[in-house]
Design a protein around this motif. Sequence first.
Motif, PDB file in Angstrom:
ATOM      1  N   THR A 130       0.844  -1.183   0.000  1.00 14.95           N
ATOM      2  CA  THR A 130       0.000   0.000   0.000  1.00 14.95           C
ATOM      3  C   THR A 130       0.883   1.237   0.000  1.00 14.95           C
ATOM      4  O   THR A 130       2.109   1.151   0.134  1.00 14.95           O
ATOM      5  CB  THR A 130      -0.978   0.006   1.189  1.00 14.95           C
ATOM      6  OG1 THR A 130      -1.979   0.996   0.961  1.00 14.95           O
ATOM      7  CG2 THR A 130      -0.272   0.272   2.523  1.00 14.95           C
ATOM      8  N   ASN A 144       0.448   6.005  -0.011  1.00  9.90           N
ATOM      9  CA  ASN A 144      -0.424   7.166  -0.076  1.00  9.90           C
ATOM     10  C   ASN A 144      -1.338   6.997  -1.299  1.00  9.90           C
ATOM     11  O   ASN A 144      -0.884   6.512  -2.339  1.00  9.90           O
ATOM     12  CB  ASN A 144       0.445   8.424  -0.200  1.00  9.90           C
ATOM     13  CG  ASN A 144      -0.384   9.678  -0.355  1.00  9.90           C
ATOM     14  OD1 ASN A 144      -0.882   9.963  -1.434  1.00  9.90           O
ATOM     15  ND2 ASN A 144      -0.507  10.424   0.719  1.00  9.90           N
ATOM     16  N   PRO A 145      -2.611   7.398  -1.208  1.00 11.65           N
ATOM     17  CA  PRO A 145      -3.512   7.237  -2.355  1.00 11.65           C
ATOM     18  C   PRO A 145      -2.977   7.811  -3.665  1.00 11.65           C
ATOM     19  O   PRO A 145      -3.238   7.252  -4.734  1.00 11.65           O
ATOM     20  CB  PRO A 145      -4.782   7.971  -1.907  1.00 11.65           C
ATOM     21  CG  PRO A 145      -4.764   7.870  -0.414  1.00 11.65           C
ATOM     22  CD  PRO A 145      -3.304   7.938  -0.032  1.00 11.65           C
ATOM     23  N   ASN A 146      -2.208   8.877  -3.595  1.00 10.22           N
ATOM     24  CA  ASN A 146      -1.668   9.495  -4.808  1.00 10.22           C
ATOM     25  C   ASN A 146      -0.595   8.658  -5.490  1.00 10.22           C
ATOM     26  O   ASN A 146      -0.191   8.985  -6.614  1.00 10.22           O
ATOM     27  CB  ASN A 146      -1.108  10.882  -4.499  1.00 10.22           C
ATOM     28  CG  ASN A 146      -2.186  11.852  -4.073  1.00 10.22           C
ATOM     29  OD1 ASN A 146      -3.314  11.780  -4.539  1.00 10.22           O
ATOM     30  ND2 ASN A 146      -1.845  12.749  -3.160  1.00 10.22           N
ATOM     31  N   MET A 164      -0.717   5.004  -5.357  1.00 10.10           N
ATOM     32  CA  MET A 164      -1.186   3.631  -5.537  1.00 10.10           C
ATOM     33  C   MET A 164      -1.066   3.181  -6.991  1.00 10.10           C
ATOM     34  O   MET A 164      -0.738   2.023  -7.263  1.00 10.10           O
ATOM     35  CB  MET A 164      -2.627   3.505  -5.063  1.00 10.10           C
ATOM     36  CG  MET A 164      -2.775   3.658  -3.554  1.00 10.10           C
ATOM     37  SD  MET A 164      -2.173   2.246  -2.621  1.00 10.10           S
ATOM     38  CE  MET A 164      -3.613   1.199  -2.707  1.00 10.10           C
ATOM     39  N   GLU A 165      -1.305   4.092  -7.916  1.00  6.50           N
ATOM     40  CA  GLU A 165      -1.216   3.744  -9.330  1.00  6.50           C
ATOM     41  C   GLU A 165       0.207   3.340  -9.713  1.00  6.50           C
ATOM     42  O   GLU A 165       0.410   2.429 -10.518  1.00  6.50           O
ATOM     43  CB  GLU A 165      -1.678   4.929 -10.185  1.00  6.50           C
ATOM     44  CG  GLU A 165      -2.148   4.538 -11.557  1.00  6.50           C
ATOM     45  CD  GLU A 165      -2.838   5.688 -12.268  1.00  6.50           C
ATOM     46  OE1 GLU A 165      -2.229   6.187 -13.240  1.00  6.50           O
ATOM     47  OE2 GLU A 165      -3.950   6.069 -11.856  1.00  6.50           O
ATOM     48  N   THR A 195      -2.176  -4.092  -4.830  1.00  6.97           N
ATOM     49  CA  THR A 195      -2.410  -2.956  -3.936  1.00  6.97           C
ATOM     50  C   THR A 195      -3.579  -3.212  -2.993  1.00  6.97           C
ATOM     51  O   THR A 195      -4.504  -3.968  -3.301  1.00  6.97           O
ATOM     52  CB  THR A 195      -2.663  -1.669  -4.734  1.00  6.97           C
ATOM     53  OG1 THR A 195      -3.790  -1.863  -5.585  1.00  6.97           O
ATOM     54  CG2 THR A 195      -1.448  -1.291  -5.559  1.00  6.97           C
ATOM     55  N   GLU A 214      -5.892  -1.003   0.279  1.00  3.52           N
ATOM     56  CA  GLU A 214      -6.141   0.256   0.983  1.00  3.52           C
ATOM     57  C   GLU A 214      -6.065   0.076   2.498  1.00  3.52           C
ATOM     58  O   GLU A 214      -6.450   0.977   3.249  1.00  3.52           O
ATOM     59  CB  GLU A 214      -7.484   0.839   0.549  1.00  3.52           C
ATOM     60  CG  GLU A 214      -7.470   1.284  -0.907  1.00  3.52           C
ATOM     61  CD  GLU A 214      -8.745   1.969  -1.349  1.00  3.52           C
ATOM     62  OE1 GLU A 214      -9.628   2.221  -0.497  1.00  3.52           O
ATOM     63  OE2 GLU A 214      -8.851   2.256  -2.549  1.00  3.52           O
ATOM     64  N   ARG A 223       0.215   3.770   4.613  1.00  4.82           N
ATOM     65  CA  ARG A 223      -0.416   4.786   3.776  1.00  4.82           C
ATOM     66  C   ARG A 223       0.041   6.210   4.020  1.00  4.82           C
ATOM     67  O   ARG A 223       0.070   7.009   3.089  1.00  4.82           O
ATOM     68  CB  ARG A 223      -1.924   4.705   3.933  1.00  4.82           C
ATOM     69  CG  ARG A 223      -2.417   3.299   3.597  1.00  4.82           C
ATOM     70  CD  ARG A 223      -3.760   3.280   2.989  1.00  4.82           C
ATOM     71  NE  ARG A 223      -3.660   3.624   1.577  1.00  4.82           N
ATOM     72  CZ  ARG A 223      -4.689   3.966   0.822  1.00  4.82           C
ATOM     73  NH1 ARG A 223      -5.890   4.028   1.333  1.00  4.82           N
ATOM     74  NH2 ARG A 223      -4.516   4.257  -0.438  1.00  4.82           N
TER      75      ARG A 223
END
Length: 194
Positions: free
Chosen positions: A130, A132-134, A136-137, A146, A148, A161
Motif C-alpha cells: 500500500t 499514499n492514495p496518490n 497507488m497507481e 495494492t 487500501e 499509507r
Amino acid sequence: MPTPATLTTDQKVAVLIAEGLEEVEALAVVDVLFRAGIRTDLISISDSLTVTSSHKVVLTCEALLGEVNLADYDLVFLPGGIPGTPNLKANATLTAEVTARMRDGRPVAAICAAPSILAELGLLEGCAATSNPNFMEVLAEHGAHTSEAAVVVDGELFTSRGMGTAVELGLEIVRHYLGDDAVAAVKRGIVYQH
C-alpha cells in the motif's frame, strides 16, 4: 508500561532521513519502536546530521549514511514526504541497499510516497503493498497487489499509507520482532484508541 530497558532486544532499525521528509511518519514509528525497546537510528542521507522536514521541522540524526553499514541493521525504514521521497530515491547507496534487501528477503518498511521507490526499482512485482492514495497507481503499474489497508505486511515487506497510519506501522514492526504481548504493552503506554 514496560520501559525500553525491560523489553530491550538485539534488533536495530535504520530510519533513512532525507531533506523534505514527512517528520511524523518517521518519528511516530521511531517512538513506537523505542517504547518496545527496539533501537532506532536516524541516518541522514545528506552530508549534514541536521535535516529539515517538509514542514520546516529540523531533525538531528545519529549518523550520516556514509558512516554506517546499512547491512548491519535488521530493518531499513523509508519515511515519505515530498520532496523527501524523491530525495531518497536519488541516493544510489540507499537504492542499492533496499534492492539487495528485498532480493535477499530482509526487512524493509516504507510509508506514504516511499513505497513508490520500491515499485519503481521493480521490487514490488507480485507483492502485496500500500501507499499514499496518490501513489497507488505507481505501485499497480509496477506489478504490486495494492490494498487500501492502513498497513500491509507481505513477508519481510511493511508498507503503510501515510502520517495517520504511522503508529500502526510501528506496531506491526514491533509485532514482527517481539510479538503480540509487546504490541499490547506499547498500545497501553501510548493510550492507543483503535
